[in-house]
Write an enzyme that holds these catalytic residues in place. Structure first.
Site, short mmCIF file in Angstrom:
data_model
loop_
_atom_site.label_atom_id
_atom_site.label_comp_id
_atom_site.label_asym_id
_atom_site.label_seq_id
_atom_site.Cartn_x
_atom_site.Cartn_y
_atom_site.Cartn_z
N SER A 1 1.17 -4.37 -1.24
CA SER A 1 1.35 -2.92 -1.35
C SER A 1 0.44 -2.11 -0.44
CB SER A 1 1.18 -2.46 -2.80
OG SER A 1 -0.18 -2.53 -3.18
N LYS B 1 -5.29 0.92 -4.36
CA LYS B 1 -4.39 1.94 -3.80
C LYS B 1 -5.22 3.05 -3.16
CE LYS B 1 -0.36 0.45 -5.55
NZ LYS B 1 -0.68 -0.96 -5.64
#
Length: 144
Positions: free
Chosen positions: A61, A98
């Site tokens: 990701s 993230k």
């Protein structure tokens, strides 16, 4: 994510030679054969701080941020995350890495790969930022 290892428990190893010549990523250029000193990875990264620890990334990701599965992340929990920082965080107890985004009352964790969803925090969700990622160690040969 795997368990963390405090940076203070990682052996610094021998100092590495530091050659200050720049390396061309385009056309080859003659290199100077002079060692300018030694590079201590702990000194370079700040990994001697008791607020730092290493984690291993898992998943795809964050590839757009240069973080690949298997990369080692140096995380500093003493840094207050600013909007745009890459962070290790727990959302309702689940760890993730993230890009942190805060705009007014909006908080989100953004993926850096369009194939993965970003996470918009909703009221009632618990977010605990474990720290800001300050360095990424990546194996250029593609082996973990």
């Amino acid at each position: 994510m795997t368990a963390y290892v405090p940076a203070s428990e990682v052996s610094p190893g021998p100092p590495l030679p530091l050659v200050l010549s720049r390396v061309s990523a385009g056309f080859p250029s003659p290199a100077d054969d002079y060692v300018e000193g030694h590079l201590d990875m702990h000194e370079l990264t700040g990994a001697l701080s008791p607020s730092c620890y290493w984690m291993q990334a898992e998943g795809e990701s964050m590839t757009g941020a240069g973080i690949l599965s298997g990369d080692r992340l140096l995380v500093d929990r003493a840094i207050e995350p600013a909007s745009g920082d890459v962070v290790v965080a727990a959302i309702d107890g689940e760890l993730t890495v993230k890009r942190f985004l805060r705009q007014g009352t909006r908080t989100a964790l953004l993926a850096a790969n369009p194939n993965y969803p970003s996470i918009e925090l909703c009221e009632g969700q618990e977010l605990v930022v474990w720290g800001v990622v300050t360095f990424v160690l990546h194996n250029a040969r593609g082996r973990s």
